[in-house]
Design a protein around this motif. Structure first.
Motif, PDB file in Angstrom:
ATOM      1  N   ALA A  28     -21.351  37.349  14.941  1.00 60.54           N
ATOM      2  CA  ALA A  28     -22.397  37.032  14.134  1.00 60.54           C
ATOM      3  C   ALA A  28     -23.583  38.224  14.101  1.00 60.54           C
ATOM      4  CB  ALA A  28     -23.168  35.673  14.471  1.00 60.54           C
ATOM      5  N   ILE A  29     -24.257  38.217  12.944  1.00 63.11           N
ATOM      6  CA  ILE A  29     -25.057  39.330  12.920  1.00 63.11           C
ATOM      7  C   ILE A  29     -26.417  38.527  12.444  1.00 63.11           C
ATOM      8  CG2 ILE A  29     -26.050  41.352  11.542  1.00 63.11           C
ATOM      9  CD1 ILE A  29     -23.258  41.952  10.949  1.00 63.11           C
ATOM     10  N   ALA A  30     -27.769  38.546  13.099  1.00 58.90           N
ATOM     11  CA  ALA A  30     -28.794  38.050  12.967  1.00 58.90           C
ATOM     12  C   ALA A  30     -29.525  38.732  12.040  1.00 58.90           C
ATOM     13  CB  ALA A  30     -29.643  37.597  14.488  1.00 58.90           C
ATOM     14  N   LEU A  31     -29.876  38.078  10.893  1.00 53.10           N
ATOM     15  CA  LEU A  31     -30.629  38.577  10.074  1.00 53.10           C
ATOM     16  C   LEU A  31     -32.126  38.733  10.202  1.00 53.10           C
ATOM     17  CD1 LEU A  31     -29.206  37.005   6.754  1.00 53.10           C
ATOM     18  CD2 LEU A  31     -28.710  39.217   7.715  1.00 53.10           C
ATOM     19  N   LYS A  32     -32.809  39.951  10.310  1.00 48.76           N
ATOM     20  CA  LYS A  32     -34.342  40.016  10.482  1.00 48.76           C
ATOM     21  C   LYS A  32     -35.297  39.569   9.465  1.00 48.76           C
ATOM     22  CE  LYS A  32     -34.386  44.300  13.383  1.00 48.76           C
ATOM     23  NZ  LYS A  32     -34.844  45.699  13.327  1.00 48.76           N
ATOM     24  N   TYR A  33     -34.710  39.213   8.170  1.00 54.29           N
ATOM     25  CA  TYR A  33     -35.544  38.949   7.301  1.00 54.29           C
ATOM     26  C   TYR A  33     -34.943  37.637   6.405  1.00 54.29           C
ATOM     27  CZ  TYR A  33     -38.034  39.348   2.828  1.00 54.29           C
ATOM     28  OH  TYR A  33     -38.960  39.237   1.796  1.00 54.29           O
ATOM     29  N   HIS A  34     -35.677  36.676   6.102  1.00 54.61           N
ATOM     30  CA  HIS A  34     -35.443  35.825   4.950  1.00 54.61           C
ATOM     31  C   HIS A  34     -36.564  35.829   4.296  1.00 54.61           C
ATOM     32  CE1 HIS A  34     -37.537  33.623   8.241  1.00 54.61           C
ATOM     33  NE2 HIS A  34     -37.954  32.843   7.470  1.00 54.61           N
ATOM     34  N   GLU A  35     -35.964  35.382   2.785  1.00 58.52           N
ATOM     35  CA  GLU A  35     -36.869  35.358   1.736  1.00 58.52           C
ATOM     36  C   GLU A  35     -38.053  34.388   1.866  1.00 58.52           C
ATOM     37  OE1 GLU A  35     -35.559  36.533  -2.422  1.00 58.52           O
ATOM     38  OE2 GLU A  35     -33.668  35.664  -1.576  1.00 58.52           O
ATOM     39  N   PRO A  36     -39.340  34.859   1.271  1.00 56.04           N
ATOM     40  CA  PRO A  36     -40.468  33.589   1.382  1.00 56.04           C
ATOM     41  C   PRO A  36     -40.288  32.605   0.241  1.00 56.04           C
ATOM     42  CG  PRO A  36     -40.993  35.841   0.314  1.00 56.04           C
ATOM     43  CD  PRO A  36     -39.673  36.093   0.974  1.00 56.04           C
ATOM     44  N   ALA A  37     -41.344  31.564   0.421  1.00 59.87           N
ATOM     45  CA  ALA A  37     -41.260  30.695  -0.646  1.00 59.87           C
ATOM     46  C   ALA A  37     -41.381  31.096  -2.020  1.00 59.87           C
ATOM     47  CB  ALA A  37     -42.132  29.471  -0.228  1.00 59.87           C
ATOM     48  N   GLU A  38     -42.426  32.108  -2.258  1.00 63.00           N
ATOM     49  CA  GLU A  38     -42.790  32.739  -3.467  1.00 63.00           C
ATOM     50  C   GLU A  38     -41.577  33.840  -4.183  1.00 63.00           C
ATOM     51  OE1 GLU A  38     -44.710  35.733  -0.469  1.00 63.00           O
ATOM     52  OE2 GLU A  38     -44.182  33.386  -0.707  1.00 63.00           O
ATOM     53  N   ALA A  39     -40.445  33.974  -3.560  1.00 66.90           N
ATOM     54  CA  ALA A  39     -39.236  34.802  -3.803  1.00 66.90           C
ATOM     55  C   ALA A  39     -38.681  34.437  -5.282  1.00 66.90           C
ATOM     56  CB  ALA A  39     -38.118  35.008  -3.217  1.00 66.90           C
ATOM     57  N   ARG A  40     -38.737  35.470  -6.211  1.00 64.14           N
ATOM     58  CA  ARG A  40     -38.500  35.073  -7.642  1.00 64.14           C
ATOM     59  C   ARG A  40     -37.419  36.462  -8.131  1.00 64.14           C
ATOM     60  NH1 ARG A  40     -40.727  31.230  -6.390  1.00 64.14           N
ATOM     61  NH2 ARG A  40     -42.230  30.017  -7.527  1.00 64.14           N
ATOM     62  N   LYS A  41     -36.671  36.063  -8.903  1.00 65.49           N
ATOM     63  CA  LYS A  41     -36.082  37.195  -9.631  1.00 65.49           C
ATOM     64  C   LYS A  41     -37.128  37.685 -10.866  1.00 65.49           C
ATOM     65  CE  LYS A  41     -32.028  37.219 -11.549  1.00 65.49           C
ATOM     66  NZ  LYS A  41     -30.722  36.797 -12.008  1.00 65.49           N
ATOM     67  N   PRO A  42     -37.093  38.936 -10.975  1.00 67.51           N
ATOM     68  CA  PRO A  42     -38.143  39.566 -12.012  1.00 67.51           C
ATOM     69  C   PRO A  42     -37.657  38.643 -13.459  1.00 67.51           C
ATOM     70  CG  PRO A  42     -36.836  41.299 -11.199  1.00 67.51           C
ATOM     71  CD  PRO A  42     -36.388  40.101 -10.465  1.00 67.51           C
ATOM     72  N   PRO A  43     -38.506  38.957 -14.233  1.00 69.25           N
ATOM     73  CA  PRO A  43     -38.274  38.168 -15.600  1.00 69.25           C
ATOM     74  C   PRO A  43     -37.470  39.242 -16.491  1.00 69.25           C
ATOM     75  CG  PRO A  43     -40.721  38.898 -15.442  1.00 69.25           C
ATOM     76  CD  PRO A  43     -40.099  38.957 -14.164  1.00 69.25           C
ATOM     77  N   ALA A  44     -36.733  38.836 -17.365  1.00 75.57           N
ATOM     78  CA  ALA A  44     -35.675  39.496 -18.106  1.00 75.57           C
ATOM     79  C   ALA A  44     -36.491  40.788 -18.652  1.00 75.57           C
ATOM     80  CB  ALA A  44     -35.195  38.874 -19.017  1.00 75.57           C
TER      81      ALA A  44
END
Length: 163
Positions: A28-44
């Motif tokens: 297993a590789i431990a991830l150093k980062y996880h996305e915050p609650a305000e993470a969004r895809k940019p608008p089209a």
């Protein structure tokens, strides 16, 4: 002899287990980062691209608008943008799109999805427009910003084209 008291402090084992990627060989590789609650895809309408330069030559163009988070590093099993240079850490930095809400002078809320750069405590650091990026802090990225990871000579230029 005194009995040892129980230690109820967090060990981080649960967080590491829930934030890891299991490879085919079972490790297993431990991830150093996880996305915050305000993470969004940019608008089209915002078409963010990352141009990878080595000297005057464009090596590749990456469409950043496809996802909200881009992990940069050498660990090919988990990163989204592989960087092979030995000075780049396994999990080096992240380009994260975040929805940030601001209030204007009339109290109206306006929100925008903007790209941010965060260095994941990498050994050789990240450079934004020739200035060192502080570790573990989000810096807002702007159109035509130039990023370098570690001591790599590759330059990553961020470009926004409004559609």
């Amino acid at each position: 002899k005194d009995k040892q008291k129980p230690n109820f402090a967090t060990t981080g084992l649960l967080a590491a287990a829930s934030n890891s990627v299991t490879q085919a060989d079972g490790t297993a590789i431990a991830l150093k980062y996880h996305e915050p609650a305000e993470a969004r895809k940019p608008p089209a309408r915002d078409d963010w691209k990352l141009f990878v330069f080595k000297g005057p030559e464009i090596l590749e163009t990456i469409d950043l608008s496809l996802r909200s988070c881009w992990l940069v590093g050498r660990e090919v099993a988990v990163v989204d943008l592989p960087a092979e240079h030995p000075s780049v850490s396994k999990q080096h930095a992240v380009i994260q799109f975040r929805f940030i809400e601001k209030k204007n002078e009339f109290g109206d809320k306006t929100g925008r999805v903007r790209p941010y750069l965060i260095d994941l405590d990498s050994a050789n650091g990240t450079v934004l427009n020739k200035d060192a990026v502080p570790s573990s802090r989000y810096l807002e990225l702007r159109d035509k910003d130039m990023i370098q990871f570690g001591h790599s000579t590759r330059e990553y230029v961020l470009m926004l084209s409004k559609t």
